[in-house]
Scaffold this active site. Structure first.
Site, PDB file in Angstrom:
ATOM      1  N   PHE A  63      -2.189   5.761  -1.898  1.00  0.00           N
ATOM      2  CA  PHE A  63      -2.603   6.997  -1.246  1.00  0.00           C
ATOM      3  C   PHE A  63      -1.646   8.121  -1.636  1.00  0.00           C
ATOM      4  O   PHE A  63      -0.432   7.961  -1.551  1.00  0.00           O
ATOM      5  CB  PHE A  63      -2.583   6.840   0.277  1.00  0.00           C
ATOM      6  CG  PHE A  63      -3.583   5.829   0.767  1.00  0.00           C
ATOM      7  CD1 PHE A  63      -4.833   6.234   1.180  1.00  0.00           C
ATOM      8  CD2 PHE A  63      -3.258   4.474   0.789  1.00  0.00           C
ATOM      9  CE1 PHE A  63      -5.764   5.301   1.625  1.00  0.00           C
ATOM     10  CE2 PHE A  63      -4.181   3.537   1.230  1.00  0.00           C
ATOM     11  CZ  PHE A  63      -5.434   3.946   1.647  1.00  0.00           C
ATOM     12  N   MET A  93       0.839  -1.162   0.000  1.00  0.00           N
ATOM     13  CA  MET A  93       0.000   0.000   0.000  1.00  0.00           C
ATOM     14  C   MET A  93       0.897   1.242   0.000  1.00  0.00           C
ATOM     15  O   MET A  93       1.345   1.695   1.042  1.00  0.00           O
ATOM     16  CB  MET A  93      -0.910  -0.065   1.235  1.00  0.00           C
ATOM     17  CG  MET A  93      -1.545   1.207   1.605  1.00  0.00           C
ATOM     18  SD  MET A  93      -2.767   1.179   2.945  1.00  0.00           S
ATOM     19  CE  MET A  93      -2.624  -0.365   3.739  1.00  0.00           C
ATOM     20  N   PRO A  94       1.172   1.792  -1.191  1.00  0.00           N
ATOM     21  CA  PRO A  94       2.032   2.978  -1.271  1.00  0.00           C
ATOM     22  C   PRO A  94       1.361   4.221  -0.682  1.00  0.00           C
ATOM     23  O   PRO A  94       0.150   4.408  -0.802  1.00  0.00           O
ATOM     24  CB  PRO A  94       2.254   3.177  -2.761  1.00  0.00           C
ATOM     25  CG  PRO A  94       1.759   1.963  -3.425  1.00  0.00           C
ATOM     26  CD  PRO A  94       0.809   1.295  -2.501  1.00  0.00           C
ATOM     27  N   TYR A  95       2.185   5.025  -0.053  1.00  0.00           N
ATOM     28  CA  TYR A  95       1.757   6.315   0.468  1.00  0.00           C
ATOM     29  C   TYR A  95       2.762   7.339  -0.047  1.00  0.00           C
ATOM     30  O   TYR A  95       3.961   7.215   0.208  1.00  0.00           O
ATOM     31  CB  TYR A  95       1.751   6.297   2.002  1.00  0.00           C
ATOM     32  CG  TYR A  95       1.554   7.658   2.630  1.00  0.00           C
ATOM     33  CD1 TYR A  95       0.280   8.170   2.849  1.00  0.00           C
ATOM     34  CD2 TYR A  95       2.649   8.431   2.999  1.00  0.00           C
ATOM     35  CE1 TYR A  95       0.105   9.419   3.425  1.00  0.00           C
ATOM     36  CE2 TYR A  95       2.480   9.679   3.573  1.00  0.00           C
ATOM     37  CZ  TYR A  95       1.210  10.164   3.783  1.00  0.00           C
ATOM     38  OH  TYR A  95       1.043  11.404   4.342  1.00  0.00           O
TER      39      TYR A  95
END
Length: 73
Positions: free
Chosen positions: A47, A1-3
């Site tokens: 995100f 889950m990249p931020y």
């Protein structure tokens, strides 16, 4: 889950505001697309947050950004 956190100064607009809503949407879409293409990340788990920082709160090379820019003139 990249931020991904993008920080920009509040300048450039006619009233001293930062990027427009359309520009922010383009940044969000572009960063999401890049992470999908390069790392195979799914857009629904990516995100992107854009923080607008007042110019007075931004520094470069040990100086407030306006002083730094003046030193380049």
């Amino acid at each position: 889950m990249p931020y991904v956190n993008i920080k920009v100064t509040r300048e450039g607009g006619p009233d001293g505001t930062g990027p427009s809503d359309a520009q922010k949407a383009e940044l969000i879409a572009g960063v999401t697309q890049l992470l999908t293409q390069v790392l195979g990340k799914h857009p629904s788990t990516t995100f992107v947050v854009i923080d607008e920082v007042p110019l007075d709160d931004w520094g470069i090379g040990g100086l407030p950004v306006l002083d730094y820019r003046r030193s380049l003139e």
